[in-house]
Design an enzyme around this catalytic site. Structure first.
Site, PDB file in Angstrom:
ATOM      1  N   CYS A 127      50.301  64.084  14.517  1.00  0.00           N
ATOM      2  CA  CYS A 127      51.569  64.496  13.900  1.00  0.00           C
ATOM      3  C   CYS A 127      52.647  64.560  14.994  1.00  0.00           C
ATOM      4  O   CYS A 127      52.330  64.517  16.188  1.00  0.00           O
ATOM      5  CB  CYS A 127      51.396  65.871  13.269  1.00  0.00           C
ATOM      6  N   THR A 171      49.553  77.089   9.744  1.00  0.00           N
ATOM      7  CA  THR A 171      50.197  75.837   9.312  1.00  0.00           C
ATOM      8  C   THR A 171      49.220  74.777   8.800  1.00  0.00           C
ATOM      9  O   THR A 171      49.617  73.865   8.088  1.00  0.00           O
ATOM     10  CB  THR A 171      50.978  75.207  10.488  1.00  0.00           C
ATOM     11  N   GLU A 176      46.932  79.789  17.151  1.00  0.00           N
ATOM     12  CA  GLU A 176      48.218  79.863  16.438  1.00  0.00           C
ATOM     13  C   GLU A 176      48.382  81.231  15.780  1.00  0.00           C
ATOM     14  O   GLU A 176      49.444  81.866  15.872  1.00  0.00           O
ATOM     15  CB  GLU A 176      48.278  78.755  15.377  1.00  0.00           C
ATOM     16  N   HIS A 195      43.605  70.191  19.914  1.00  0.00           N
ATOM     17  CA  HIS A 195      42.150  70.269  19.781  1.00  0.00           C
ATOM     18  C   HIS A 195      41.566  68.875  19.673  1.00  0.00           C
ATOM     19  O   HIS A 195      41.114  68.465  18.614  1.00  0.00           O
ATOM     20  CB  HIS A 195      41.796  71.130  18.565  1.00  0.00           C
ATOM     21  N   HIS A 202      42.090  82.005  15.765  1.00  0.00           N
ATOM     22  CA  HIS A 202      42.776  80.745  16.092  1.00  0.00           C
ATOM     23  C   HIS A 202      44.017  81.058  16.920  1.00  0.00           C
ATOM     24  O   HIS A 202      44.742  82.011  16.651  1.00  0.00           O
ATOM     25  CB  HIS A 202      43.166  80.006  14.806  1.00  0.00           C
ATOM     26  N   SER A 216      38.935  71.190  15.825  1.00  0.00           N
ATOM     27  CA  SER A 216      40.225  71.013  15.141  1.00  0.00           C
ATOM     28  C   SER A 216      40.111  71.545  13.715  1.00  0.00           C
ATOM     29  O   SER A 216      39.378  70.999  12.885  1.00  0.00           O
ATOM     30  CB  SER A 216      40.601  69.522  15.138  1.00  0.00           C
ATOM     31  N   CYS A 244      55.188  73.702  18.539  1.00  0.00           N
ATOM     32  CA  CYS A 244      55.721  72.829  17.481  1.00  0.00           C
ATOM     33  C   CYS A 244      56.813  73.568  16.699  1.00  0.00           C
ATOM     34  O   CYS A 244      56.662  74.762  16.410  1.00  0.00           O
ATOM     35  CB  CYS A 244      54.571  72.462  16.543  1.00  0.00           C
TER      36      CYS A 244
HETATM   37  S1  SF4 Z   1      52.365  72.644  12.790  1.00  0.00           S
HETATM   38 FE1  SF4 Z   1      50.652  71.795  13.945  1.00  0.00          FE
HETATM   39  S2  SF4 Z   1      49.824  70.224  12.581  1.00  0.00           S
HETATM   40 FE2  SF4 Z   1      51.872  70.707  11.824  1.00  0.00          FE
HETATM   41  S3  SF4 Z   1      53.282  69.236  12.777  1.00  0.00           S
HETATM   42 FE3  SF4 Z   1      53.194  71.047  14.090  1.00  0.00          FE
HETATM   43  S4  SF4 Z   1      51.589  70.633  15.612  1.00  0.00           S
HETATM   44 FE4  SF4 Z   1      51.326  69.206  13.907  1.00  0.00          FE
END
Ligand code: SF4
Length: 286
Positions: free
Chosen positions: A14, A162, A127, A41, A125, A221, A97
């Site tokens: 992504c 996410t 995040e 990951h 996790h 992942s 991100c």
């Molecule tokens: S939130 Fe995570 S999976 Fe979604 S675009 Fe961003 S890095 Fe990629």
């Protein structure tokens, strides 16, 4: 007749992951950058970073950092973690991100507005740990067994990791809304668009009647595991692999239609190598 092979319409790296990789591989950072935790990951990406002289340490190994610059991964980190790194004198590059930043902002917004923040996701996790670290109090809910943490909270403000599946998050939101002590619930969908596109592409693969799924991505992942789960729960055999060498010819025996997909941290060249190997195996079968 050899099995048909269909690639998912949306799969692989992504934009969030790609931007983070590009930043870490910038020539200016050669031998000068340490990443705290895995940037993504995915083992092949990690190998490329190490070859570029990037060092990688875990979050509890900050004492081992010897480079001037440190990078926060695409999964993000709490403000306290970033401040601790700056206090130690490191230049901090933030590869979080934008869609993870959006999740952080919305969780804090719900808290400010008087909702009790609930994050649907995996408590361990990275995040989720980052989001939790920015809140005064909150709960992380992975399944219905975690609802006990919500007891007595009348106003729930719910966001999601996410990479979750929207259908599963919506089920949990409906179940939370029905808890006897909950008076109001506000849910903000923070599942990212690239993940939704990959999940929708799985729906299309299933609609074309595949009878075997190959899902490519790092063993750790989360979103890759969920893609495999979405195929397997329809009763279709699905295998999660990291590399083409893991493919086994016996998986393909007697199969009519193979679907291939990959998680959001899987590079396109790894997908292409797996596809080539699948075509070789399928062509070699009697
Ligand atoms: S939130 Fe995570 S999976 Fe979604 S675009 Fe961003 S890095 Fe990629």
């Amino acid at each position: 007749m050899p099995a048909k092979i269909t690639l998912a319409e949306a799969m692989g790296t992504c934009f969030g992951v790609q931007d983070a990789i590009d930043l870490a591989l910038d020539p200016a950072f050669r031998d000068r950058l340490t990443i705290v935790g895995q940037l993504v990951h995915n083992p092949q990406v990690t190998e490329r970073l190490l070859a570029h002289g990037v060092r990688i340490v875990e979050r509890d190994q900050l004492d081992q950092i010897t480079t001037p610059a440190v990078m926060i991964t695409a999964h993000g980190a709490s403000e306290a973690t970033k401040a601790a790194l700056r206090q130690r004198g490191f230049i901090v590059y933030d590869a979080t991100c934008p869609l993870v930043i959006r999740l952080h902002k919305l969780a804090r917004y719900l808290e400010r507005e008087g909702w009790f923040p609930v994050i649907v996701g995996q408590a361990d996790h990275v995040e989720v740990r980052g989001v939790v670290g920015n809140l005064r109090a909150c709960a992380v809910v992975h399944d219905e067994r975690d609802f006990e943490q919500l007891r007595g909270q009348a106003r729930l403000g719910v966001v999601s990791q996410t990479t979750n599946r929207l259908d599963r998050v919506e089920q949990l939101v409906a179940a939370m809304r029905a808890l006897p002590w909950v008076e109001a619930l506000r849910f903000i969908d923070t599942i990212c668009q690239p993940v939704k596109e990959r999940q929708a592409a799985i729906g299309k693969l299933l609609a074309c009647d595949i009878d075997l799924g190959i899902v490519i991505g790092g063993r750790n992942s989360a979103n890759t595991a969920k893609l495999r789960e979405a195929i397997a729960e329809r009763g279709i055999p699905a295998f999660h692999i990291e590399r083409p060498e893991e493919l086994r010819a016996e998986w393909f025996a007697g199969k009519r239609h193979v679907g291939i997909t990959a998680g959001t941290s899987t590079p396109q060249d790894v997908i292409a190598a797996v596809e080539r190997r699948v075509r070789e195996i399928v062509a070699s079968l009697p």
